[in-house]
Scaffold this motif. Structure first.
Motif, PDB file in Angstrom:
ATOM      1  N   ALA A 432       0.964  -1.098  -0.022  1.00  0.00           N
ATOM      2  CA  ALA A 432       0.120   0.150  -0.169  1.00  0.00           C
ATOM      3  C   ALA A 432       0.954   1.037  -0.043  1.00  0.00           C
ATOM      4  CB  ALA A 432      -0.931  -0.085   1.256  1.00  0.00           C
ATOM      5  N   LYS A 433       2.026   1.189   0.854  1.00  0.00           N
ATOM      6  CA  LYS A 433       2.894   2.425   0.892  1.00  0.00           C
ATOM      7  C   LYS A 433       3.683   2.566  -0.341  1.00  0.00           C
ATOM      8  CE  LYS A 433       3.606   2.440   5.968  1.00  0.00           C
ATOM      9  NZ  LYS A 433       4.635   2.286   6.968  1.00  0.00           N
ATOM     10  N   GLU A 434       4.080   1.402  -0.970  1.00  0.00           N
ATOM     11  CA  GLU A 434       4.760   1.585  -2.194  1.00  0.00           C
ATOM     12  C   GLU A 434       4.008   2.028  -3.413  1.00  0.00           C
ATOM     13  OE1 GLU A 434       7.378  -1.573  -5.251  1.00  0.00           O
ATOM     14  OE2 GLU A 434       6.600  -2.321  -3.081  1.00  0.00           O
ATOM     15  N   LEU A 435       2.694   1.433  -3.442  1.00  0.00           N
ATOM     16  CA  LEU A 435       2.123   1.733  -4.625  1.00  0.00           C
ATOM     17  C   LEU A 435       0.959   3.121  -4.391  1.00  0.00           C
ATOM     18  CD1 LEU A 435       1.260  -1.853  -5.669  1.00  0.00           C
ATOM     19  CD2 LEU A 435       2.891  -0.425  -6.544  1.00  0.00           C
ATOM     20  N   GLY A 436       0.894   3.653  -3.353  1.00  0.00           N
ATOM     21  CA  GLY A 436       0.231   4.751  -2.914  1.00  0.00           C
ATOM     22  C   GLY A 436      -1.264   4.216  -2.978  1.00  0.00           C
ATOM     23  N   MET A 437      -1.630   3.122  -2.408  1.00  0.00           N
ATOM     24  CA  MET A 437      -3.063   2.525  -2.294  1.00  0.00           C
ATOM     25  C   MET A 437      -3.351   2.463  -0.877  1.00  0.00           C
ATOM     26  SD  MET A 437      -2.656  -0.308  -5.317  1.00  0.00           S
ATOM     27  CE  MET A 437      -4.213  -0.720  -5.096  1.00  0.00           C
ATOM     28  N   ALA A 438      -4.617   2.380  -0.826  1.00  0.00           N
ATOM     29  CA  ALA A 438      -5.285   1.928   0.691  1.00  0.00           C
ATOM     30  C   ALA A 438      -5.124   0.439   0.950  1.00  0.00           C
ATOM     31  CB  ALA A 438      -6.755   2.408   0.714  1.00  0.00           C
ATOM     32  N   GLU A 439      -4.436   0.223   2.075  1.00  0.00           N
ATOM     33  CA  GLU A 439      -4.325  -1.078   2.402  1.00  0.00           C
ATOM     34  C   GLU A 439      -5.632  -1.980   2.437  1.00  0.00           C
ATOM     35  OE1 GLU A 439      -2.520  -3.859   6.032  1.00  0.00           O
ATOM     36  OE2 GLU A 439      -2.336  -1.783   6.236  1.00  0.00           O
ATOM     37  N   ALA A 440      -6.684  -1.703   2.496  1.00  0.00           N
ATOM     38  CA  ALA A 440      -7.827  -2.341   2.273  1.00  0.00           C
ATOM     39  C   ALA A 440      -7.972  -2.634   0.829  1.00  0.00           C
ATOM     40  CB  ALA A 440      -9.131  -1.571   2.956  1.00  0.00           C
ATOM     41  N   GLU A 441      -7.768  -1.794  -0.089  1.00  0.00           N
ATOM     42  CA  GLU A 441      -7.704  -1.938  -1.522  1.00  0.00           C
ATOM     43  C   GLU A 441      -6.938  -2.900  -1.924  1.00  0.00           C
ATOM     44  OE1 GLU A 441      -8.970  -1.587  -5.625  1.00  0.00           O
ATOM     45  OE2 GLU A 441     -10.011  -1.091  -3.404  1.00  0.00           O
ATOM     46  N   VAL A 442      -5.542  -2.996  -1.296  1.00  0.00           N
ATOM     47  CA  VAL A 442      -4.505  -4.051  -1.711  1.00  0.00           C
ATOM     48  C   VAL A 442      -5.074  -5.281  -1.399  1.00  0.00           C
ATOM     49  CG1 VAL A 442      -2.223  -4.817  -1.290  1.00  0.00           C
ATOM     50  CG2 VAL A 442      -2.718  -2.342  -1.747  1.00  0.00           C
ATOM     51  N   VAL A 443      -5.654  -5.407  -0.278  1.00  0.00           N
ATOM     52  CA  VAL A 443      -6.344  -6.825   0.414  1.00  0.00           C
ATOM     53  C   VAL A 443      -7.237  -7.368  -0.425  1.00  0.00           C
ATOM     54  CG1 VAL A 443      -7.373  -7.952   2.376  1.00  0.00           C
ATOM     55  CG2 VAL A 443      -5.553  -6.137   2.752  1.00  0.00           C
ATOM     56  N   LYS A 444      -8.277  -6.563  -0.817  1.00  0.00           N
ATOM     57  CA  LYS A 444      -9.224  -6.741  -1.749  1.00  0.00           C
ATOM     58  C   LYS A 444      -8.717  -7.288  -3.087  1.00  0.00           C
ATOM     59  CE  LYS A 444     -13.289  -4.901  -4.155  1.00  0.00           C
ATOM     60  NZ  LYS A 444     -14.052  -3.638  -4.236  1.00  0.00           N
ATOM     61  N   ILE A 445      -7.580  -6.755  -3.749  1.00  0.00           N
ATOM     62  CA  ILE A 445      -7.011  -7.170  -5.020  1.00  0.00           C
ATOM     63  C   ILE A 445      -6.319  -8.425  -4.854  1.00  0.00           C
ATOM     64  CG2 ILE A 445      -5.177  -6.450  -6.611  1.00  0.00           C
ATOM     65  CD1 ILE A 445      -5.878  -3.564  -6.312  1.00  0.00           C
ATOM     66  N   LEU A 446      -5.554  -8.833  -3.686  1.00  0.00           N
ATOM     67  CA  LEU A 446      -4.999  -9.977  -3.394  1.00  0.00           C
ATOM     68  C   LEU A 446      -5.883 -11.056  -3.324  1.00  0.00           C
ATOM     69  CD1 LEU A 446      -2.256  -8.752  -0.960  1.00  0.00           C
ATOM     70  CD2 LEU A 446      -1.921  -9.312  -3.495  1.00  0.00           C
ATOM     71  N   LYS A 447      -6.818 -10.813  -2.622  1.00  0.00           N
ATOM     72  CA  LYS A 447      -7.878 -11.928  -2.571  1.00  0.00           C
ATOM     73  C   LYS A 447      -8.594 -12.290  -3.741  1.00  0.00           C
ATOM     74  CE  LYS A 447      -9.346 -11.179   2.533  1.00  0.00           C
ATOM     75  NZ  LYS A 447     -10.562 -10.783   3.206  1.00  0.00           N
ATOM     76  N   LYS A 448      -8.991 -11.458  -4.600  1.00  0.00           N
ATOM     77  CA  LYS A 448      -9.613 -11.447  -5.706  1.00  0.00           C
ATOM     78  C   LYS A 448      -8.553 -12.162  -6.652  1.00  0.00           C
ATOM     79  CE  LYS A 448     -11.876  -9.252  -9.505  1.00  0.00           C
ATOM     80  NZ  LYS A 448     -12.453  -7.879 -10.156  1.00  0.00           N
ATOM     81  N   GLY A 449      -7.281 -11.802  -6.854  1.00  0.00           N
ATOM     82  CA  GLY A 449      -6.328 -12.438  -7.648  1.00  0.00           C
ATOM     83  C   GLY A 449      -6.125 -13.801  -7.107  1.00  0.00           C
TER      84      GLY A 449
END
Length: 744
Positions: A432-449
């Motif tokens: 989230a820090k590296e890509l400038g995203m919200a951590e919740a959004e990262v978690v959502k993408i990882l689960k879907k991926g």
């Protein structure tokens, strides 16, 4: 003379044809189209060797073994190899999982003569079954390593052994006889070497041995990557369990080993489990763990998945979670439990299959299998399946690069060019820090991926071949681990707990119906398309008894404890050696093992725990649950049979060290009495099941006149109705355990 020999060879080869279609083993049947005229290990084949004075060539492997498949392609499909084997030897193919007794004898020989072992295990035997020469994988005539002259060719070995037998048979036999004598002496070593006190009684082993074992493991420990030793790196769950439980034994153990040492032992085990859970050895988008890692950092596995690994790892991840409440331990535990309780490992009729292969077809149109093909990914594949944005997140999380993440030195056959083994290379917070995203959004993408990659894999790639044998011993390990998991998860996830318990109980019902003779108490080892012909070995009894004890403590269904007691009595009658401990094989008169060179006993733990380690613990626990002192004495004798070896190399007997503690400190039996279960009892059981107490058993008495009260004289004297009480039973007497009712 030449014509006579030629006629004899012609007559002999006409007798031979490939008979492996008669076997039920997937591994053995996989060789039934080889030009090699493979025989099955049976009296007929052994008699053939004697009649024609031929050496036996015995090749032992298992279905999920990568190098077994390599040797088949390179050698056993070769007409040149087949011609030599068919004319000059009696070639026999064996599944080590069906006949671990044969495998153990000749593995001891190969390890003693070459310094290493593994599979495929290949040995040349005289007609009297004495070993002449042996090894593991040898390159075939067309393999790249043999053609480059890097190592000796299998054809050269066959030619030299054939010539040696034809020209120096007497020398060959004399050497084999001497080697066999040494093997027999080694097999009995330590049995008569008890240290005796003044009265002629064995002095027994001391708890200080746990400190020696810890010091050895501490020196082996890889502080950077976790694990013990260097690559190839195995999970070694028996050793991890030993380290974890150093933090849970009574204070007397901590006083001897040291408080700091016990704390560090737990930290070493937990860090190892964490590194494994994040590594490529774990199937990051599916479930389960591979057998071992080729690399120190757990990033590149040998991809086969074995039932016995999953069962033991479920146990140690559960131990780690109970001690730490670490969500990462719980996540790994859930994955393993899911892998065991769903297809393909869970058999529809009950029980668990043995393994999934390392090799598979990359796609449904490919005709050549590749190691790890089901599990590896290119960056382009992630981009196609997930889209550019989501692929970037998932690639960084799983360590995926355009060039692949397998180092060239770990890819000698160029199978992994541009391929990536998924591992956890980052965290959602860091991404989230590296890509400038919200951590919740990262978690959502990882689960879907993860879900999309798994669905794509299941749809587009053929699953690795399944070894669909049901092996009683490995099922026993899985039953016990799932029963413990069910009890531990009952409060936090009743649905998952129910799935685990249902799978364990279904497996027991299947084994009891299909692989158990109720009239004699005998087990059969294998089920595949019907019951196999192999009688149960000591590990089948020991591991299933352990599973039944765990299942009893998870359900308090006395039928499971009764079944365990029945099997324990059979094991004692048919496997117990006169000097203590249990032979691997039953008495020849009651089994299919009358064709063996010798009977072995082993207490050392390897990839699987030793049957004697588990048997000693079973006997201690049954002695407490049933108030049967004879079982406690047998547990003591089992450990004493290996006393000299345990004193010299305690780190090779990590499981048996637990029995040393129980022998010195005893087993505490907790008995819960009272009428119908109430809220306090439920809280008490949840508390007991959240704690790791390796020196404790739990009994629930409800109602009068059952089998258990008839078997245990202390329980027969207890009142079972009225208000709930807790009794603590040790050394033949009981007291009220009011301390167990505090804070519930």
């Amino acid at each position: 003379m030449a014509r006579k020999n030629g006629e004899e060879v012609g007559e002999y080869t006409r007798l031979l044809h490939n008979r492996l279609s008669e076997s039920k083993s997937p591994y053995v049947r996989g060789h039934m189209h080889n030009p090699v005229a493979w025989q099955i290990w049976n009296p007929e084949s052994l008699a053939l060797a004697k009649k024609h004075n031929r050496l036996l060539f015995v090749s032992i492997g298992y279905a999920a073994c990568h190098w077994c498949h390599v040797m088949e392609r390179e050698s056993f499909m070769s007409p040149e190899v087949a011609n030599i084997l068919n004319t000059s030897f009696v070639p026999i193919k064996i599944d080590r999982e069906e006949r671990p007794d044969i495998d153990a004898i000749y593995m001891n020989y190969v390890q003693a003569t070459t310094g290493s072992g593994g599979w495929p295990l290949n040995v040349f035997l005289t007609p009297d079954l004495q070993p002449v020469f042996g090894g593991t994988y040898w390159p075939g005539p067309n393999s790249s390593s043999a053609m480059a002259g890097d190592t000796i060719n299998f054809v050269d070995i066959l030619s030299k052994i054939r010539t040696m037998w034809q020209t120096q048979e007497e020398k060959c036999r004399n050497s084999a006889t001497e080697i066999t004598k040494q093997l027999k002496e080694f097999a009995e070593e330590g049995v008569h070497s008890h240290h005796m006190g003044e009265k002629g009684e064995a002095e027994g082993l001391e708890i200080e041995l746990l400190e020696e074992a810890y010091q050895h493991f501490q020196k082996q420990y890889d502080a950077v990557n976790g694990g013990l030793g260097l690559s190839p790196k195995f999970p070694t769950p028996v050793k991890l369990a030993c380290l974890l439980r150093l933090g849970q034994w009574p204070e007397a153990v901590k006083d001897i080993v040291g408080e700091d040492e016990c704390t560090n032992a737990v930290a070493m085990a937990v860090n190892t489990l964490r590194k494994m859970a994040r590594g490529g050895i774990r199937d990051q988008i599916g479930y389960g763990f591979a057998r071992y890692s080729v690399t120190n950092d757990w990033s590149l596995p040998h991809f086969e998945k074995m039932l016995y690994d999953q069962a033991q790892l479920l146990d140690v991840y559960l131990d780690a979670f109970l001690m730490t409440q670490d969500p990462e331990m719980l996540g790994a535990l859930y994955d393993i439990a899911t892998y065991l309780t769903t297809p393909p490992m869970a058999a529809p009729h009950g029980g668990f299959y043995s393994a999934e292969d390392a090799d598979s077809y990359p796609s449904h149109t490919d005709t050549e299998k590749r190691e790890g093909a089901y599990y590896v990914w290119t960056l382009r594949e992630l981009q196609t399946i997930l889209g550019e944005r989501n692929a970037e997140v998932c690639a960084k999380f799983y360590g995926v690069t355009a060039d692949g993440n397998v180092a060239p030195e770990n890819d000698p056959h160029d199978e992994f060019i541009s391929q990536n083994v998924l591992k956890l290379a980052s965290t959602p917070g860091a991404l989230a820090k590296e890509l400038g995203m919200a951590e919740a959004e990262v978690v959502k993408i990882l689960k879907k991926g993860r879900r999309k990659l798994r669905e794509c894999r299941e749809r587009e790639r053929p699953r690795p071949p399944l070894d669909d044998k049901i092996v009683v011993s490995w099922n026993g390990l899985a039953i016990g681990a799932l029963a413990r998991t069910s009890a531990a998860l009952e409060k936090i996830d009743p649905r998952k707990a129910g799935e685990c318990l249902a799978a364990a109980e279904k497996a027991v019902a299947f084994i009891k119906k299909e692989l158990f003779d109720e009239s004699s108490g005998k087990l059969w080892r294998i089920y595949r398309e019907g019951r196999g012909d192999t009688s149960g070995f000591a590990d089948d009894y020991a591991f299933l008894i352990r599973g039944l004890i765990e299942l009893y403590e998870a359900t308090f269904n006395e039928d499971y404890l009764h079944f365990a007691d029945t099997l324990q009595k059979y094991q004692i009658t048919h496997f117990l050696a006169p000097t203590g401990a249990f032979y691997t094989t039953p008495h020849p008169s009651s089994s299919s093992s009358s064709d063996l060179l010798l009977r072995l006993k082993s207490g050392m733990d390897n990839a699987e725990p030793s049957a004697n380690n588990i048997s000693a613990m079973n006997l201690h626990r049954l002695s407490s649950l049933l108030e049967d002192e004879s079982y406690a004495q047998l547990a003591k004798a089992t450990v004493q049979a290996f006393e000299a070896e345990v004193e010299q190399w305690p780190f090779t007997f990590p499981g048996m060290l637990g029995s040393v503690v129980l022998e010195r400190l005893g087993v505490k039996g907790v008995v819960i009495t009272g009428g119908a279960q109430d809220a306090r009892e439920k809280r008490l059981l949840q508390k007991l099941r959240r704690e790791l107490r390796p020196g404790q058993t739990v009994v629930r008495l409800r109602g009068e006149g059952g089998w258990l009260t008839g078997r245990n004289k202390l329980l027969a004297e207890m009142k079972v109705g009225g208000e709930m009480k807790v009794m603590v039973c040790e050394k033949g007497s009981c007291r009220e355990g009011k301390e167990y009712l505090e804070d519930i």
